[in-house]
Design an enzyme around this catalytic site. Structure first.
Site, mmCIF file in Angstrom:
data_model
loop_
_atom_site.group_PDB
_atom_site.id
_atom_site.type_symbol
_atom_site.label_atom_id
_atom_site.label_comp_id
_atom_site.label_asym_id
_atom_site.label_seq_id
_atom_site.Cartn_x
_atom_site.Cartn_y
_atom_site.Cartn_z
ATOM 1 C CB THR A 159 -0.900 -0.015 1.257
ATOM 2 O OG1 THR A 159 -1.476 1.271 1.426
ATOM 3 C CG2 THR A 159 -0.119 -0.334 2.526
ATOM 4 C CG ASP A 160 -1.146 4.968 -1.036
ATOM 5 O OD1 ASP A 160 -1.722 4.329 -0.133
ATOM 6 O OD2 ASP A 160 -1.725 5.853 -1.710
HETATM 7 P P1 NAD Z 1 -9.444 -7.554 2.176
HETATM 8 O O1 NAD Z 1 -9.464 -7.235 3.634
HETATM 9 O O2 NAD Z 1 -10.659 -7.320 1.359
HETATM 10 O O3 NAD Z 1 -9.043 -9.096 1.977
HETATM 11 C C1 NAD Z 1 -8.050 -9.727 2.733
HETATM 12 C C2 NAD Z 1 -8.182 -11.228 2.509
HETATM 13 O O4 NAD Z 1 -7.109 -11.874 3.227
HETATM 14 C C3 NAD Z 1 -9.487 -11.817 3.050
HETATM 15 O O5 NAD Z 1 -10.044 -12.700 2.097
HETATM 16 C C4 NAD Z 1 -9.064 -12.564 4.302
HETATM 17 O O6 NAD Z 1 -9.882 -13.694 4.586
HETATM 18 C C5 NAD Z 1 -7.643 -12.979 3.934
HETATM 19 N N1 NAD Z 1 -6.808 -13.221 5.113
HETATM 20 C C6 NAD Z 1 -6.663 -12.441 6.204
HETATM 21 N N2 NAD Z 1 -5.828 -13.010 7.092
HETATM 22 C C7 NAD Z 1 -5.417 -14.190 6.531
HETATM 23 C C8 NAD Z 1 -4.537 -15.219 6.949
HETATM 24 N N3 NAD Z 1 -3.918 -15.159 8.146
HETATM 25 N N4 NAD Z 1 -4.330 -16.274 6.135
HETATM 26 C C9 NAD Z 1 -4.966 -16.342 4.928
HETATM 27 N N5 NAD Z 1 -5.815 -15.403 4.494
HETATM 28 C C10 NAD Z 1 -6.044 -14.330 5.279
HETATM 29 O O7 NAD Z 1 -8.194 -6.752 1.588
HETATM 30 P P2 NAD Z 1 -8.001 -6.068 0.159
HETATM 31 O O8 NAD Z 1 -8.581 -4.702 0.201
HETATM 32 O O9 NAD Z 1 -8.410 -7.021 -0.887
HETATM 33 O O10 NAD Z 1 -6.420 -5.906 0.141
HETATM 34 C C11 NAD Z 1 -5.586 -6.946 -0.371
HETATM 35 C C12 NAD Z 1 -4.140 -6.509 -0.252
HETATM 36 O O11 NAD Z 1 -3.935 -5.293 -0.976
HETATM 37 C C13 NAD Z 1 -3.694 -6.232 1.182
HETATM 38 O O12 NAD Z 1 -2.388 -6.730 1.338
HETATM 39 C C14 NAD Z 1 -3.711 -4.720 1.286
HETATM 40 O O13 NAD Z 1 -2.747 -4.263 2.212
HETATM 41 C C15 NAD Z 1 -3.351 -4.325 -0.130
HETATM 42 N N6 NAD Z 1 -3.856 -3.014 -0.589
HETATM 43 C C16 NAD Z 1 -5.185 -2.728 -0.454
HETATM 44 C C17 NAD Z 1 -5.662 -1.495 -0.931
HETATM 45 C C18 NAD Z 1 -7.130 -1.138 -0.859
HETATM 46 O O14 NAD Z 1 -7.505 -0.017 -1.189
HETATM 47 N N7 NAD Z 1 -8.018 -2.055 -0.466
HETATM 48 C C19 NAD Z 1 -4.779 -0.591 -1.525
HETATM 49 C C20 NAD Z 1 -3.428 -0.942 -1.637
HETATM 50 C C21 NAD Z 1 -2.983 -2.152 -1.176
#
Ligand code: NAD
Ligand code: TYD
Length: 334
Positions: A123-124
């Site tokens: 993430t940023d």
């Molecule tokens: P989300 O919270 O929607 O999904 C996270 C997923 O990870 C879920 O399906 C959850 O069940 C799974 N999970 C959590 N703990 C776990 C574990 N211990 N073992 C296995 N699975 C596990 O998140 P997202 O918004 O889809 O983000 C995904 C990635 O992208 C993250 O790493 C986040 O930091 C990064 N990110 C998100 C954004 C955003 O705007 N949402 C922006 C930049 C980066």
């Protein structure tokens, strides 16, 4: 290409799996997801009978399971994380466990199985908070995380880079701005506000609503990850953004207008603790080196997204009611 996707039942991971199965006829995807509150196998209903797709319910911190799965793939694309800032303020421990220990567990497995290709989705927010006139974040911006969420993601980024320098693990990292689009859990700004308004409920704006985020449509994030996995230089980081900085108040006004509602639906609430003022991304590197840039303008993307939440009310109503957690049991007979 056989890919282990972690966290593929979440928002971005499920969009990425759909994107990859649509684009590559010969890809095989193993999705390892613990199905925490944020994981929802209904996000993947569209592909669950696809012979190229396998789901494994499990924890990225489970070293034996992770090792067994990593053995059989050539690439790991790591999304799994605790991802919501407000939850990290209430309780940080699961953030450190999943985001730091879980990432370390995956890195160990990648190293111990012949240095598998590893892409880390970050993430940023690891870069901290910008003032109004500061230049946007780029790959050289020093890390300055300020929430337990961003601190735990920063820790994971450092570990990924350490495995490149120490063990020669073939890694890449992408640091992306705020995503929006289908299948986003309705605790985040855009799906929360759209679903509340459909139900005639007010939308809670933290503070004055003048915090700024850069917004990228999730499909564009998926295409950026795909580009970095295939063409990115090993050991490098790529910043990914949507060239779409907006205040929270601007986002709210766009949603209210699209839904024929007015400011009466706004409720100003207490500000988030330590609320980062502004995030912004400079896309120069990924554009110059990999030819990637966002394909969806914010105006197009938000219109499509509002439409998606209007058309897919069962999806978010099942989440708000808790019913979504039953879907896995029904589909997988447990
Ligand atoms: P989300 O919270 O929607 O999904 C996270 C997923 O990870 C879920 O399906 C959850 O069940 C799974 N999970 C959590 N703990 C776990 C574990 N211990 N073992 C296995 N699975 C596990 O998140 P997202 O918004 O889809 O983000 C995904 C990635 O992208 C993250 O790493 C986040 O930091 C990064 N990110 C998100 C954004 C955003 O705007 N949402 C922006 C930049 C980066
Ligand atoms: P969010 O979607 O939680 O993403 P992040 O904190 O990772 O950027 O929040 C986006 C912005 O919207 C952030 O400045 C906090 C603000 N916000 C509200 O004003 N009200 C809300 O109910 C939520 C969830 C967020």
């Amino acid at each position: 290409m056989k890919i282990l996707v972690t966290g593929g039942a979440g928002f971005i991971g499920s969009n990425y799996i759909q994107y990859m199965l649509e684009k590559y006829p010969n890809v095989t995807i193993v999705n390892l997801d613990l199905l925490t509150y944020a994981g929802n196998v209904a996000n993947l209903a569209i592909v669950e009978n696809d012979a190229r797709y396998f789901f494994v319910k499990g924890d990225i911190c489970d070293a034996k399971l992770v090792n067994d799965l990593v053995k059989d793939v050539d690439t790991i694309v790591h999304f799994a994380a605790e991802s919501h800032v407000d939850r990290s303020i209430m309780d940080s421990s699961s953030f450190v466990h999943t985001n730091v220990v879980g990432t370390l567990t995956l890195l160990e497995a990648a190293k111990n199985n012949g240095n598998k290709r590893f892409h880390h989705v970050s993430t940023d927010e690891v870069f901290g908070s910008l003032g109004k006139n500061d230049p946007a974040f780029n790959e050289s911006t020093p890390y300055d995380p300020r929430s337990p969420y961003s601190a735990s993601k920063a820790g994971s980024d450092h570990l990924v880079r350490a495995y490149f320098h120490t063990h020669g693990l073939p890694i890449t990292i992408s640091n992306c701005s705020n995503n929006y689009g289908p299948y986003q859990f309705p605790e985040k700004l855009i799906p929360l506000f759209v679903s509340n308004l459909i139900d005639g409920k007010k939308v809670p704006i933290y503070g004055a609503g003048d915090n700024i985020r850069d917004w990228l449509h999730v499909r564009d994030h998926c295409s950026a990850i795909d580009r970095v996995v295939h063409e990115g230089k090993i050991g490098e980081t790529y910043c990914v953004g949507g060239n779409a900085e907006r205040t929270n108040m601007q986002i709210t006004q766009i949603i209210l207008t699209a839904m024929n509602m007015n400011d009466e639906m706004i409720e100003f609430v207490d500000d988030r603790k330590g609320h980062d003022k502004r995030y912004a991304i400079d896309n120069t590197k990924i554009k110059a080196e990999l030819g990637w840039e966002p394909s969806v303008t914010f105006e197009e993307g938000i219109t499509q997204t509002i439409h998606w939440y209007k058309e897919n009310q069962k999806w978010w109503r099942d989440i708000k009611s808790g019913e979504y957690q039953e879907y896995y049991k029904k589909q997988y007979s447990v």
